[in-house]
Design a protein around this motif. Structure first.
Motif, mmCIF file in Angstrom:
data_model
loop_
_atom_site.group_PDB
_atom_site.id
_atom_site.type_symbol
_atom_site.label_atom_id
_atom_site.label_comp_id
_atom_site.label_asym_id
_atom_site.label_seq_id
_atom_site.Cartn_x
_atom_site.Cartn_y
_atom_site.Cartn_z
ATOM 1 N N ILE A 3 1.287 -1.218 -0.061
ATOM 2 C CA ILE A 3 -0.451 -0.174 0.211
ATOM 3 C C ILE A 3 0.873 1.081 0.767
ATOM 4 O O ILE A 3 0.480 2.167 -0.803
ATOM 5 N N HIS A 4 2.134 1.639 0.356
ATOM 6 C CA HIS A 4 2.454 2.315 0.702
ATOM 7 C C HIS A 4 4.107 2.190 0.180
ATOM 8 O O HIS A 4 4.674 3.521 0.300
ATOM 9 N N GLY A 5 4.192 1.009 -0.391
ATOM 10 C CA GLY A 5 5.822 1.307 -0.793
ATOM 11 C C GLY A 5 5.880 1.613 -2.466
ATOM 12 O O GLY A 5 5.254 2.062 -2.595
ATOM 13 N N SER A 6 7.301 1.578 -2.980
ATOM 14 C CA SER A 6 7.334 2.344 -4.241
ATOM 15 C C SER A 6 6.854 0.808 -5.221
ATOM 16 O O SER A 6 5.825 -0.058 -4.502
ATOM 17 N N ASP A 7 7.686 1.414 -6.542
ATOM 18 C CA ASP A 7 6.737 0.132 -7.120
ATOM 19 C C ASP A 7 6.766 -0.576 -7.723
ATOM 20 O O ASP A 7 6.292 -2.286 -8.181
ATOM 21 N N GLU A 8 8.208 -1.006 -7.015
ATOM 22 C CA GLU A 8 9.212 -2.243 -7.577
ATOM 23 C C GLU A 8 8.380 -3.013 -5.938
ATOM 24 O O GLU A 8 8.124 -4.802 -6.118
ATOM 25 N N ASP A 9 8.130 -2.361 -4.702
ATOM 26 C CA ASP A 9 7.336 -3.439 -4.086
ATOM 27 C C ASP A 9 6.123 -3.988 -4.080
ATOM 28 O O ASP A 9 5.971 -5.197 -3.754
ATOM 29 N N ARG A 10 5.128 -2.575 -5.013
ATOM 30 C CA ARG A 10 4.098 -3.290 -5.151
ATOM 31 C C ARG A 10 4.266 -4.552 -6.040
ATOM 32 O O ARG A 10 3.024 -5.466 -6.467
ATOM 33 N N LEU A 11 5.251 -4.867 -7.604
ATOM 34 C CA LEU A 11 5.527 -5.994 -8.555
ATOM 35 C C LEU A 11 5.719 -6.927 -7.790
ATOM 36 O O LEU A 11 5.266 -8.242 -7.916
ATOM 37 N N TRP A 12 6.546 -6.623 -6.373
ATOM 38 C CA TRP A 12 7.018 -8.290 -5.405
ATOM 39 C C TRP A 12 5.872 -8.532 -4.830
ATOM 40 O O TRP A 12 5.431 -9.729 -5.244
ATOM 41 N N PHE A 13 4.671 -7.902 -5.036
ATOM 42 C CA PHE A 13 3.688 -8.506 -3.435
ATOM 43 C C PHE A 13 2.891 -8.366 -5.431
ATOM 44 O O PHE A 13 2.444 -9.731 -4.667
ATOM 45 N N ALA A 14 2.349 -8.476 -6.274
ATOM 46 C CA ALA A 14 1.895 -9.194 -6.810
ATOM 47 C C ALA A 14 2.999 -10.161 -7.193
ATOM 48 O O ALA A 14 1.636 -11.456 -7.881
ATOM 49 N N PHE A 15 3.900 -10.227 -7.656
ATOM 50 C CA PHE A 15 4.309 -11.740 -8.150
ATOM 51 C C PHE A 15 4.243 -12.964 -6.655
ATOM 52 O O PHE A 15 3.665 -14.109 -6.842
ATOM 53 N N ASN A 16 4.359 -12.311 -5.445
ATOM 54 C CA ASN A 16 3.396 -13.701 -4.394
ATOM 55 C C ASN A 16 2.419 -13.941 -4.095
ATOM 56 O O ASN A 16 2.669 -14.797 -4.064
ATOM 57 N N MET A 17 1.816 -12.877 -4.688
ATOM 58 C CA MET A 17 0.285 -13.327 -5.033
ATOM 59 C C MET A 17 -0.007 -14.668 -5.410
ATOM 60 O O MET A 17 -0.574 -15.428 -5.793
ATOM 61 N N VAL A 18 0.815 -14.529 -7.079
ATOM 62 C CA VAL A 18 0.591 -14.896 -8.036
ATOM 63 C C VAL A 18 1.417 -16.232 -7.681
ATOM 64 O O VAL A 18 0.446 -17.899 -8.082
ATOM 65 N N VAL A 19 2.318 -16.745 -6.848
ATOM 66 C CA VAL A 19 3.536 -17.475 -6.890
ATOM 67 C C VAL A 19 2.553 -18.860 -5.191
ATOM 68 O O VAL A 19 1.940 -19.890 -4.777
ATOM 69 N N LEU A 20 1.451 -17.392 -4.671
ATOM 70 C CA LEU A 20 1.496 -18.166 -3.595
ATOM 71 C C LEU A 20 -0.611 -19.348 -4.360
ATOM 72 O O LEU A 20 -0.802 -20.061 -4.156
ATOM 73 N N TRP A 21 -0.703 -18.677 -5.678
ATOM 74 C CA TRP A 21 -2.295 -19.150 -5.634
ATOM 75 C C TRP A 21 -1.621 -19.758 -6.898
ATOM 76 O O TRP A 21 -2.024 -21.347 -6.914
ATOM 77 N N LEU A 22 -0.558 -20.198 -7.864
ATOM 78 C CA LEU A 22 0.143 -21.631 -8.101
ATOM 79 C C LEU A 22 0.512 -22.888 -6.873
ATOM 80 O O LEU A 22 0.497 -23.530 -7.221
ATOM 81 N N LEU A 23 1.001 -22.343 -5.664
ATOM 82 C CA LEU A 23 0.718 -22.788 -4.436
ATOM 83 C C LEU A 23 -0.766 -23.513 -4.141
ATOM 84 O O LEU A 23 -0.662 -25.104 -3.876
ATOM 85 N N ALA A 24 -1.166 -22.758 -4.469
ATOM 86 C CA ALA A 24 -2.853 -23.566 -3.854
ATOM 87 C C ALA A 24 -2.716 -24.609 -4.823
ATOM 88 O O ALA A 24 -3.658 -25.510 -4.854
ATOM 89 N N ILE A 25 -3.159 -23.852 -6.468
ATOM 90 C CA ILE A 25 -3.344 -24.943 -7.037
ATOM 91 C C ILE A 25 -2.196 -26.692 -7.041
ATOM 92 O O ILE A 25 -2.931 -27.583 -7.667
ATOM 93 N N ALA A 26 -1.384 -26.382 -6.757
ATOM 94 C CA ALA A 26 -0.035 -27.305 -6.551
ATOM 95 C C ALA A 26 -1.120 -28.291 -5.595
ATOM 96 O O ALA A 26 -1.163 -29.648 -5.211
ATOM 97 N N ALA A 27 -1.460 -27.890 -4.260
ATOM 98 C CA ALA A 27 -1.786 -27.867 -3.564
ATOM 99 C C ALA A 27 -3.431 -28.939 -3.358
ATOM 100 O O ALA A 27 -3.381 -30.170 -3.582
ATOM 101 N N PHE A 28 -4.207 -28.053 -3.816
ATOM 102 C CA PHE A 28 -5.164 -28.186 -4.021
ATOM 103 C C PHE A 28 -6.058 -28.962 -5.543
ATOM 104 O O PHE A 28 -7.000 -29.582 -6.059
ATOM 105 N N GLY A 29 -4.926 -28.282 -6.403
ATOM 106 C CA GLY A 29 -6.047 -29.122 -8.024
ATOM 107 C C GLY A 29 -6.878 -28.098 -8.704
ATOM 108 O O GLY A 29 -7.162 -27.271 -8.330
#
Length: 85
Positions: free
Chosen positions: A35-61
């Motif tokens: 929310i309060h960080g730089s643009d790079e922080d927002r990109l890393w947050f989006a990357f982390n959300m995508v990785v979490l979603w991919l891990l959820a797909i691997a775990a739950f299908g």
């Protein structure tokens, strides 16, 4: 007066779900940076959300794929209704 009010209102997110998630220390760190960080922080947050979603797909299908897709369908219908209105 305005410096105090803007500083205090800048710290707390207005959405109730975000305020609840900010109470959890790990989520607080990531959400505050997004929310309060730089643009790079927002990109890393989006990357982390995508990785979490991919891990959820691997775990739950299939349910981890279809539930966000169904949520996006509702968002698309609301967007279409707002656009043609």
């Amino acid at each position: 007066m305005s410096a105090v009010t803007t500083a205090s209102s800048h710290k707390t997110p207005p959405i109730l779900l975000l305020r609840i998630l900010m109470l959890v220390p790990v989520f607080n760190l990531f959400l505050r940076e997004a929310i309060h960080g730089s643009d790079e922080d927002r990109l890393w947050f989006a990357f982390n959300m995508v990785v979490l979603w991919l891990l959820a797909i691997a775990a739950f299908g299939y349910p981890a794929i279809i539930l966000p897709a169904l949520g996006l369908v509702a968002m698309a219908f609301l967007w279409i209704l707002e656009t043609v209105r």
